[in-house]
Motif scaffolding. Structure first.
Motif, PDB file in Angstrom:
ATOM      1  N   GLU A 739      -3.148   5.006  -1.398  1.00 44.98           N
ATOM      2  CA  GLU A 739      -4.038   4.332  -2.014  1.00 44.98           C
ATOM      3  C   GLU A 739      -5.043   3.858  -1.200  1.00 44.98           C
ATOM      4  O   GLU A 739      -6.094   3.537  -1.852  1.00 44.98           O
ATOM      5  CB  GLU A 739      -3.255   2.957  -1.691  1.00 44.98           C
ATOM      6  CG  GLU A 739      -1.720   2.429  -2.393  1.00 44.98           C
ATOM      7  CD  GLU A 739      -1.426   1.110  -2.764  1.00 44.98           C
ATOM      8  OE1 GLU A 739      -2.012   0.448  -1.888  1.00 44.98           O
ATOM      9  OE2 GLU A 739      -0.669   1.025  -3.129  1.00 44.98           O
ATOM     10  N   ILE A 740      -5.531   4.586  -0.377  1.00 46.58           N
ATOM     11  CA  ILE A 740      -6.960   4.469   0.779  1.00 46.58           C
ATOM     12  C   ILE A 740      -7.433   5.542   1.036  1.00 46.58           C
ATOM     13  O   ILE A 740      -7.268   6.158   2.376  1.00 46.58           O
ATOM     14  CB  ILE A 740      -6.389   3.175   2.077  1.00 46.58           C
ATOM     15  CG1 ILE A 740      -5.655   2.514   1.715  1.00 46.58           C
ATOM     16  CG2 ILE A 740      -7.830   3.148   2.342  1.00 46.58           C
ATOM     17  CD1 ILE A 740      -5.119   1.124   2.844  1.00 46.58           C
ATOM     18  N   PRO A 741      -7.756   6.494  -0.038  1.00 48.10           N
ATOM     19  CA  PRO A 741      -8.454   7.664   0.534  1.00 48.10           C
ATOM     20  C   PRO A 741      -9.329   7.281   1.580  1.00 48.10           C
ATOM     21  O   PRO A 741      -9.284   8.480   2.516  1.00 48.10           O
ATOM     22  CB  PRO A 741      -9.233   8.155  -0.995  1.00 48.10           C
ATOM     23  CG  PRO A 741      -9.106   7.707  -2.038  1.00 48.10           C
ATOM     24  CD  PRO A 741      -9.022   6.013  -1.759  1.00 48.10           C
ATOM     25  N   PHE A 742     -10.286   6.701   1.631  1.00 49.40           N
ATOM     26  CA  PHE A 742     -11.318   6.745   2.844  1.00 49.40           C
ATOM     27  C   PHE A 742     -11.707   5.250   2.753  1.00 49.40           C
ATOM     28  O   PHE A 742     -11.552   4.834   1.921  1.00 49.40           O
ATOM     29  CB  PHE A 742     -12.192   8.110   2.048  1.00 49.40           C
ATOM     30  CG  PHE A 742     -12.598   7.627   0.943  1.00 49.40           C
ATOM     31  CD1 PHE A 742     -13.698   7.529   1.006  1.00 49.40           C
ATOM     32  CD2 PHE A 742     -12.362   8.875   0.237  1.00 49.40           C
ATOM     33  CE1 PHE A 742     -14.776   7.454  -0.930  1.00 49.40           C
ATOM     34  CE2 PHE A 742     -12.964   9.219  -1.014  1.00 49.40           C
ATOM     35  CZ  PHE A 742     -14.005   8.138  -1.204  1.00 49.40           C
ATOM     36  N   LYS A 743     -12.694   5.385   3.383  1.00 51.33           N
ATOM     37  CA  LYS A 743     -13.673   4.039   4.215  1.00 51.33           C
ATOM     38  C   LYS A 743     -14.947   5.162   3.041  1.00 51.33           C
ATOM     39  O   LYS A 743     -15.769   5.125   4.064  1.00 51.33           O
ATOM     40  CB  LYS A 743     -14.480   3.763   5.705  1.00 51.33           C
ATOM     41  CG  LYS A 743     -12.686   3.202   6.176  1.00 51.33           C
ATOM     42  CD  LYS A 743     -12.626   2.626   7.591  1.00 51.33           C
ATOM     43  CE  LYS A 743     -11.556   2.346   7.779  1.00 51.33           C
ATOM     44  NZ  LYS A 743     -11.483   2.188   9.447  1.00 51.33           N
ATOM     45  N   ASP A 744     -15.539   4.007   2.451  1.00 51.97           N
ATOM     46  CA  ASP A 744     -16.744   4.553   1.934  1.00 51.97           C
ATOM     47  C   ASP A 744     -18.122   4.252   2.259  1.00 51.97           C
ATOM     48  O   ASP A 744     -18.024   3.405   3.455  1.00 51.97           O
ATOM     49  CB  ASP A 744     -16.931   3.735   0.230  1.00 51.97           C
ATOM     50  CG  ASP A 744     -17.460   4.958  -1.104  1.00 51.97           C
ATOM     51  OD1 ASP A 744     -17.423   5.613  -0.859  1.00 51.97           O
ATOM     52  OD2 ASP A 744     -18.321   4.146  -2.055  1.00 51.97           O
TER      53      ASP A 744
END
Length: 761
Positions: A739-744
């Motif tokens: 659910e959390i691909p990366f910190k944008d």
């Protein structure tokens, strides 16, 4: 993944209360400073500037069966909440506030001179002046924002093409060249700064950093504007406020324009530490309100008028059907987002976009050499390598994506170009990556990006100052921050071929920007996606993580093992056991070839605590030289974002002597505390671009909130033969992967490329 027994390992129940004692954090945090006394000055600054933590090693311990996708309910942790997860830009955060949400940043964050990076340097570039003039025109109503979008952009000036004759090859030492430590000039006016600091109740230790940051007139500048203290890395807003109250007395207030401008620059620098090159105006206004600026709008207007902050209105792509078509006699208004940033990063992104456009426009397809390229593609070792060779033959700028096994494809391209007599170069992010490249393309063609730009590695430069290359392949491209990428592209001659290659699943750069991701998303150059899979159980596990799936994998040779733990103390205990005993005995990988990776530096299972426990077991000693002994594994950071693994050799009057991958390094005594950490355990950002025979990834319970798919992908892919996961985050691991691909990050490069470069045909 599977949890398995390594022969002879004791069961996890042997992690007794004594393990909690071993897990006690080794880093002695400075005591909270009194109001107005920024006591954590230079030490905290150096800690924040260093990119990540130290390495740990992996070895599976005897544990009950479990799978990664469904860890045991009790395998979690009551780890203390002060362990900090690694931020998107590689800096260790303290506390929960983030720049984008407006929360005050922690004390160990590097700051910035009020008004941006150029403050105190005496003059602005023509591009910066032009941007500032445009901002003033919009603010005064003289011109509309739309007029700047409709104004044609001047073409990037062409650089004289490099001579075809090969440049003379630089002399090379038989072994790795010594790595010089950064030089710190003696700052002028330190005595005057000490007097001002004493008057404001600030510690004397800040005198040299203040003088270095603010220049020769530092004392005078600080008296006139005490909030310029925020420019010194490690100083918090509350500390600068206390200092200002002591100097200014009753006239000091939260609405002081000097305070507002300093805080605006400080917040933008904090955002850069988290990877942003700019912030949306709404986010910056909210952040100013969080630090008690009474009128954020007025503060931003003043900062823009003063030239310390630049404003941009970037066009947005509206989804199809999102707005009604305009009547024939009306021009449809294009949606925009208003961004604010410092000129340092704005100019870097502008320069990089111009450089990419120049490489695309000045490339000339040499038809006479087409048969050579066709023959090279036919002889390529894989279909993906053949595709890359054909694509690079016909274009000046190409992106290439793939995992670890796909690194052979740009290497095949470089070898093919080399065989045709072209001047070639293959650049990696780390010395470890360079060594792996050298095995495929030869030592003369393999360099590090830092060494290439510094002139200590590579082909040298031609008479025009450009790198003497016809083709360059940059591996580990996601690790390029915007300033480094701009320097690299600016150094290339017209007509050169640039191939940016990397794994899109790994963490982005430690510095600001997301160059590789923005270039791929802009779709302004050909993109080659490798079809070569990474082999073995680790490759299968990591490939699944890359698409958001945390799958069970068969690991008959104990290639992947999970070790569930209940708390941070047990995590430290099991990690030491794995590195020192289980992995060497059961896997055959010695402890010096095993790397420990953990989310952050702080906390009971961060790099500091793990390194203290690993040193006690693997190389005990009194730490006679600033906490180090001969034989200690270390991470040396000559510049933010660059971590060089090494070993302590000795210490003398000159400083601490290290061996960094065969290259001798002498770190001066006064810089050891800032530039050297113990290195048995690292953060994932520090480990990016490097590989070890075995990796032990430590996931304490308090790391759950900071996990992302990119972090897990990067950490799990560092081991070549073996991966152990010391697992205490329960369901947070599969949740992060899914659910959390990366910190944008907020950047402008994609928009700049799309507005000035035509789409790829």
């Amino acid at each position: 993944m599977t949890t398995d027994h390594l022969a002879g390992d004791p069961p996890p129940e042997e992690a007794t209360e004594a393990s909690a004692e071993r897990a006690a954090p080794a880093d002695a945090q400075a005591a909270p400073s009194a109001p107005g006394s920024p006591a954590d000055g230079p030490d905290a600054a150096s800690a924040a500037a260093r990119p990540g933590g130290e390495p740990d090693e992996a070895a599976p311990a005897d544990a009950e069966s479990a799978t990664t996708g469904s860890p045991r309910p009790e395998a979690g942790g009551g780890a203390p909440a002060d362990a900090h997860a690694e931020t998107g830009a590689g800096a260790e955060p303290a506390g929960s506030g983030t720049t984008t949400s407006g929360g005050p940043a922690p004390a160990d964050a590097p700051g910035q001179t009020p008004g941006g990076a150029g403050a105190g340097s005496g003059g602005r570039s023509a591009a910066a002046e032009a941007l500032a003039a445009a901002v003033r025109a919009v603010e005064s109503g003289e011109r509309s924002a739309a007029s700047f979008f409709n104004e044609p952009r001047p073409a990037a000036p062409a650089r004289p093409r490099a001579a075809a004759a090969p440049a003379a090859e630089p002399s090379r030492a038989p072994g790795p060249a010594p790595v010089p430590p950064p030089v710190r000039p003696v700052a002028a006016g330190v005595d005057g700064v000490r007097e001002v600091l004493a008057a404001g109740g600030a510690p004397e230790a800040l005198a040299v950093p203040v003088a270095e940051t603010l220049g020769e007139r530092a004392a005078e500048a600080l008296r006139e504007d005490p909030w310029q203290l925020l420019a010194v890395p490690g100083v918090r807003p509350d500390q600068a406020d206390g200092f200002a109250r002591a100097l200014l007395g009753p006239e000091c207030g939260p609405g002081d324009e000097r305070r507002s401008q300093a805080l605006t620059g400080w917040l933008l620098e904090r955002a850069a530490l988290e990877g942003h090159t700019a912030l949306e105006s709404s986010a910056l206004r909210a952040a100013l309100a969080e630090v008690s600026v009474p009128d954020p709008d007025e503060a931003l207007r003043a900062a823009i008028a003063g030239g310390g902050v630049l404003v941009f209105q970037d066009a947005l792509e509206a989804p199809a059907g999102a707005r009604p078509a305009a009547p024939d006699d009306e021009e449809a208004e294009q949606p925009v987002r208003v961004l604010l940033g410092l000129d340092r990063y704005a100019l870097a992104e502008e320069s990089l976009a111009d450089g990419f456009a120049r490489l695309i426009s000045t490339f000339v397809d040499a038809h006479e050499s087409a048969p050579d390229w066709a023959a090279a593609a036919a002889a390529a070792p894989s279909p993906s390598a053949a595709e890359l060779i054909r694509t690079a033959a016909a274009h000046g700028l190409v992106t290439h994506s793939g995992g670890e096994a796909a690194r052979a494809e740009p290497a095949a391209l470089v070898a093919a170009a080399q065989s045709m007599g072209l001047r070639v170069c293959a650049a990696a992010h780390s010395e470890d990556g360079r060594r792996r490249l050298a095995a495929e393309v030869g030592a003369d063609a393999a360099v590090t990006v830092a060494g290439l730009l510094a002139g200590s590695e590579g082909p040298g430069r031609d008479e025009d100052g450009a790198l003497a290359v016809d083709l360059i392949a940059v591996l580990d491209a996601p690790q390029l921050d915007v300033e480094t990428a701009a320097m690299l592209v600016e150094s290339l001659p017209d007509g050169a071929r640039l191939v940016l290659s990397g794994d899109p699943g790994v963490l982005w750069s430690a510095g600001p920007g997301r160059v590789f991701a923005d270039l791929v998303a802009a779709r302004r150059c050909p993109q080659v996606v490798s079809r070569t899979p990474d082999p073995g159980p680790i490759g299968e596990l990591v490939s699944g993580i890359g698409i958001g799936e945390l799958n069970q994998v068969e690991a008959p040779g104990k290639e992947v093992v999970i070790v569930p733990v209940r708390d941070a103390g047990e995590a430290v205990h099991r990690t030491v056991q794995l590195v020192a005993d289980s992995v060497p005995r059961a896997i055959g990988v010695p402890s010096e070839q095993t790397q420990v990776i953990t989310p952050g530096h702080g906390g009971a299972a961060g790099t500091r605590a793990l390194n203290a426990a690993l040193k006690e077991r693997l190389n005990p000693g009194p730490g006679r030289f600033a906490g180090f002994d001969p034989g200690d594994r270390v991470a040396y950071t000559p510049a933010p974002g660059r971590a060089l693994p090494g070993t302590v050799v000795s210490a003398d009057a000159e400083g601490l002597r290290l061996d960094c991958a065969g290259a001798p390094v002498v770190v001066p005594r006064e810089q050891v505390g800032d530039l050297v950490r113990h290195g048995w355990a690292l953060t994932a950002h520090q480990a990016a671009g490097m590989r070890w025979s075995a990796a032990v990834v430590v996931l304490p319970g308090d790391a759950a909130a900071g996990l992302t798919r990119a972090w897990v992908y990067t950490a799990f892919s560092r081991g070549e033969r073996h991966l152990s996961v010391v697992h205490g985050v329960e369901a947070a691991l599969p949740r992060a992967v899914a659910e959390i691909p990366f910190k944008d990050r907020t950047t402008r490069l994609r928009t700049l490329l799309q507005t000035q470069t035509p789409p790829t045909g």
